[in-house]
Design a protein around this motif. Structure first.
Motif, short mmCIF file in Angstrom:
data_model
loop_
_atom_site.label_atom_id
_atom_site.label_comp_id
_atom_site.label_asym_id
_atom_site.label_seq_id
_atom_site.Cartn_x
_atom_site.Cartn_y
_atom_site.Cartn_z
N GLU A 576 0.84 -1.19 0.00
CA GLU A 576 0.00 0.00 0.00
C GLU A 576 0.88 1.24 0.00
O GLU A 576 1.97 1.25 0.56
N ASN A 577 0.41 2.28 -0.63
CA ASN A 577 1.08 3.58 -0.64
C ASN A 577 2.43 3.58 -1.37
O ASN A 577 3.28 4.44 -1.12
N SER A 578 2.64 2.60 -2.23
CA SER A 578 3.85 2.61 -3.05
C SER A 578 3.54 2.03 -4.41
O SER A 578 2.58 1.25 -4.57
N LYS A 579 4.34 2.39 -5.40
CA LYS A 579 4.15 1.91 -6.77
C LYS A 579 5.41 1.20 -7.24
O LYS A 579 6.52 1.60 -6.90
N ILE A 580 5.21 0.14 -8.01
CA ILE A 580 6.33 -0.56 -8.62
C ILE A 580 6.45 -0.08 -10.06
O ILE A 580 5.51 -0.20 -10.85
N CYS A 581 7.59 0.49 -10.38
CA CYS A 581 7.79 1.07 -11.71
C CYS A 581 8.89 0.30 -12.44
O CYS A 581 10.04 0.27 -11.97
N ILE A 582 8.54 -0.31 -13.55
CA ILE A 582 9.50 -1.07 -14.35
C ILE A 582 9.69 -0.35 -15.68
O ILE A 582 8.71 -0.10 -16.40
N THR A 583 10.94 -0.02 -15.99
CA THR A 583 11.24 0.72 -17.21
C THR A 583 12.20 -0.09 -18.07
O THR A 583 13.21 -0.60 -17.58
N LYS A 584 11.85 -0.20 -19.35
CA LYS A 584 12.73 -0.83 -20.34
C LYS A 584 12.82 0.13 -21.52
O LYS A 584 11.86 0.27 -22.28
N GLU A 585 13.98 0.79 -21.66
CA GLU A 585 14.11 1.79 -22.71
C GLU A 585 15.58 2.06 -23.01
O GLU A 585 16.46 1.73 -22.21
N VAL A 613 10.84 1.13 -6.66
CA VAL A 613 9.69 1.18 -5.76
C VAL A 613 9.53 2.63 -5.34
O VAL A 613 10.40 3.20 -4.67
N ASP A 614 8.44 3.23 -5.76
CA ASP A 614 8.17 4.65 -5.51
C ASP A 614 7.32 4.76 -4.25
O ASP A 614 6.15 4.36 -4.23
N HIS A 615 7.90 5.30 -3.18
CA HIS A 615 7.19 5.44 -1.91
C HIS A 615 6.40 6.74 -1.82
O HIS A 615 5.74 7.00 -0.79
N GLY A 616 6.45 7.56 -2.87
CA GLY A 616 5.72 8.81 -2.88
C GLY A 616 6.43 9.90 -2.08
O GLY A 616 7.53 9.72 -1.57
N GLU A 617 5.76 11.06 -1.97
CA GLU A 617 6.32 12.16 -1.20
C GLU A 617 6.01 11.99 0.28
O GLU A 617 4.96 11.47 0.67
N ASN A 618 6.94 12.42 1.10
CA ASN A 618 6.80 12.42 2.56
C ASN A 618 6.33 11.08 3.12
O ASN A 618 5.36 11.01 3.87
N PRO A 619 7.00 9.97 2.79
CA PRO A 619 6.61 8.70 3.37
C PRO A 619 6.89 8.67 4.88
O PRO A 619 7.87 9.26 5.34
N GLN A 620 6.04 8.01 5.61
CA GLN A 620 6.22 7.85 7.05
C GLN A 620 6.02 6.37 7.38
O GLN A 620 4.93 5.84 7.22
N ASN A 621 7.11 5.74 7.77
CA ASN A 621 7.11 4.31 8.11
C ASN A 621 6.75 3.43 6.91
O ASN A 621 6.07 2.40 7.05
#
Length: 750
Positions: A576-585, A613-621
């Motif tokens: 939750e509250n994170s995104k998995i970003c896979i880039t092939k370029e 793994v993008d935790h977004g801005e201002n992650p807390q724990n």
């Protein structure tokens, strides 16, 4: 043979060939030699140069460069009149340097490296002339004058820069070569050509001093004994090396210093100076030879141990195996009598096989898993793959960088960054495309390179926390640390504090750990917080940033995203509250932007595979959990037991291997029918044997007063057992200790 006779013989040996020629050969190309000769006036001046120190050092480098063709041992006649002009020029330009009044920090690179190297090479290229000038100065005044000024410059290798301490009164002393970054390691013996100075002077006192320094440098240092160690850089007790402070620098300062120490000592074998060899501990050199081979995989050196990570042209650099073999050659040729029979066999095998992975020694020497406790590094190395993770603590310096001469933005290499290799070629080209906040393994506030100030920082960046630990048994191992970048700026060797840096890099805190169980690497992170949310930006954990080898698509299953690249299967748990970003370029390199010396390098495009793994801005724990598996099915045998800021742990499904990082010693590790507690924050590994568990423990804080760690095991249906594991002390403080938990309680300690 008297010592004076020995000095003459050694001087003749040194005069046979030039040394550190790269210091002056880069002044021009072969075809430039005639141009340099034509610009020399009859008075010994270069018509296109002035009399500034910068011009004077260029002049001496030109003189050394063009004089190589007429080195005395070649027996080639000088063109008519040219030698006299060169001698006049040497005298003139050396006098400019030697007459300078400033004796302080500004008299460093040029005055103790470049000037003496060029001047002393001239001395030995013109050795018969220097001898005539010494023996008959009135008959050969030009030779005598040139010799006098060359020796004045050479003496600067002992006298400069002034240290403002007692050693300034007696520069020719062992104490001169201690307790200062400019006077130890490669700076002491290699780049500063003290051997050739001693020989040019034929000085017994100088030779006695540098021989003793060289012998004493073959010893070990660690955090525990750093105040009392002969050198505060060089061979670490864990087998790696320190250079420019407490940073892993295997391919530079310590190795360069040790190679020259061995060269110096090879000169004195069989001479009256040989008694200083009793100061050398060659067993520590054997340990270092083994250790440095772990810092590379074939021709690829892990990018966490040099200020030239992003230097594109590495063609002239030796591999770590080649450096190890080079030192082994010294041992075999000169110092075999000082080795044990077992050490001689090991040296012979390395010389025969040349490659560390071909060695058949027991695991842990050249392959398997090792934790380097003086450097916060965990490494797995075998013929199948290579994994090197570099953590950070308050005990170790980070990796240095220098926009004035080397890497411009090498800021994150001590932040849990790693390399994971199968072929060994995965990062070679794509490193040039890296955004440095996306080094594999790190958790950082994402700031693109274009917004990161270039800077020079000889200490690099360390963590604020005194917590880093690792252990290993055979093919299994783990490590963990608490990460938050320390923004305190420290003075360099000249006392300068460089205050300009990108403060937004700081303020991210994370509890991170790495677990190796056979061919599976599990990476856990928890407690990820933005301590300074005012800096903004997203916080990213980079799983990998490598060469795209095969175009597969991600698959979601059992809460994980799976994808394969280069024989590695990645599994990233969805959170939750994170995104998995896979880039092939395809991405274009920017070598010039990454390292000062990459000017003119060709920029090309390469296919890149990146997982973030993008935790977004201002992650807390926030947290993350992912694995990398070389043998694709092996990951199914490993499970996560806990991932928190108090405890991070994994195990095999059958609990035959259990690994944990106890950030909090009050926390209990719970398994199927066993509960485990520890008396101190530590890294812990349990590996099942026939009648119980072999246990390895490492004190995460390396406390001087800690003598033991108690591992308490409560097994359902059995009495509680306390396994008391003694912690190594003294030089080896921080190294793992081992014990045994017995099902039958027949033994509880190894």
């Amino acid at each position: 043979m008297t010592k004076q006779e020995a000095m003459s013989k050694m001087c003749e040996k040194a005069a046979m060939q030039p040394f550190r020629t790269h210091e002056y050969r880069n002044i021009g190309k072969e075809e430039d030699k005639q141009k340099f000769i034509h610009t020399l006036t009859a008075q010994g001046r270069f018509s296109d140069l002035g009399d500034s120190p910068d011009d004077a050092v260029q002049a001496l480098q030109r003189l050394a460069f063009l004089s190589e063709d007429y080195h005395w041992k070649l027996g080639i006649d000088w063109p008519e009149g040219l030698k006299s002009i060169v001698l006049s020029a040497a005298k003139y330009y050396c006098k400019i340097e030697a007459d300078r009044e400033d004796m302080g920090a500004s008299r460093f690179h040029q005055s103790i490296f470049r000037f003496p190297v060029a001047s002393l090479n001239l001395f030995f290229m013109l050795y018969p002339d220097m001898e005539r000038g010494e023996a008959k100065p009135k008959q050969y005044p030009l030779e005598a004058g040139a010799r006098r000024e060359i020796l004045r410059v050479a003496y600067q290798t002992f006298s400069l820069p002034v240290r403002n301490d007692e050693t300034d009164k007696n520069p020719v002393s062992v104490e001169r070569f201690q307790k200062h970054v400019w006077w130890i390691g490669g700076n002491a013996l290699t780049y500063r050509p003290v051997l050739y100075t001693a020989l040019a002077f034929k000085s017994i006192d100088m030779m006695q001093v540098i021989a003793q320094v060289a012998a004493c440098s073959i010893c070990a240092v660690s955090q525990a004994v750093i105040e009392d160690a002969f050198w505060q850089e060089g061979i670490c007790a864990d087998g790696f090396g320190w250079g420019h402070g407490k940073q892993a620098y295997n391919s530079g300062y310590p190795t360069d210093g040790l190679n020259e120490a061995l060269n110096i000592l090879s000169y004195i074998v069989g001479t009256p100076f040989e008694d200083v060899l009793e100061y050398a501990d060659f067993s520590k050199l054997i340990s270092y030879i083994r250790g440095i081979t772990w810092s590379a995989y074939g021709s690829f050196s892990a990018p966490m141990q040099t200020r030239n990570i992003f230097l594109r042209d590495k063609s002239k650099k030796k591999t770590m195996d080649e450096l190890a073999v080079h030192m082994a050659e010294y041992l075999a040729n000169y110092f075999s009598a000082y080795l044990t029979e077992e050490e001689r066999r090991e040296v012979d095998m390395l010389l025969e096989r040349k490659l560390s992975l071909e060695m058949t020694c027991r695991d842990g020497l050249y392959k398997g898993v090792r934790y380097f406790w003086n450097n916060d590094d965990l490494i797995k190395k075998n013929k199948g793959f290579y994994f090197y993770v570099n953590m950070a603590s308050s005990r170790c310096d980070g990796v240095e960088f220098a926009d004035i001469m080397a890497d411009k933005r090498n800021y994150y290499t001590a932040d849990g960054s790693y390399t994971v290799l199968v072929s060994g070629k995965e990062y070679e080209d794509v490193m040039g495309t890296w955004q440095v906040a996306h080094l594999p393994g790190v958790t950082e506030r994402f700031i693109p390179n274009s917004e990161l100030l270039t800077e020079t920082n000889w200490h690099g960046y360390r963590s604020k926390f005194n917590f880093a630990a690792g252990v290993s048994i055979g093919e299994n191992g783990l490590c963990g640390f608490i990460y938050e970048k320390d923004e305190i700026r420290e003075p360099d060797g000249a006392g300068v504090i460089r205050k300009e840096f990108t403060v937004e890099m700081c303020g991210i805190q994370a509890y991170k750990s790495y677990f190796i169980i056979e061919d599976t690497i599990y990476c856990l992170g928890a407690g990820i917080c933005d301590i300074h949310p005012e800096h903004g930006r997203e916080v990213h954990t980079t799983v990998n940033n490598t060469l795209l080898c095969n175009d597969t698509e991600p698959v979601e299953k059992d809460g994980y995203v799976f994808i394969e690249n280069d024989k590695i299967l990645y599994g990233i748990r969805k959170q939750e509250n994170s995104k998995i970003c896979i880039t092939k370029e395809k991405r274009k390199t920017a070598w010039e932007d990454l390292n000062y010396m990459n000017e003119g390098e060709k920029e090309e495009e390469y296919p890149v595979f990146e997982i973030i793994v993008d935790h977004g801005e201002n992650p807390q724990n926030a947290s993350y959990e992912y694995f990398m598996c070389i043998n694709h099915k092996k990951y199914e045998n490993v499970m996560v037991l806990e991932n928190s800021k108090r405890l991070q742990a994994v195990s095999k499904n059958d609990f035959s291997v259990v690994e944990g990082v106890f950030f909090d010693s009050e926390k209990t590790l719970k398994m199927k029918d066993i509960e485990i507690t520890v008396s101190q924050p530590c890294a812990l590994l349990l590996q099942q044997e026939e009648d119980g568990y072999r246990i390895a423990v490492c004190d995460a804080e390396q406390k001087p007063e800690l003598k033991e760690v108690i591992v308490t095991v409560i097994r359902e249906g059995h009495d509680k057992q306390e396994v008391v594991i003694k912690m190594p002390d003294g030089l080896f403080r921080g190294k793992q200790g081992e014990g045994f938990y017995s099902y039958s309680k027949k033994r509880n300690e190894l």
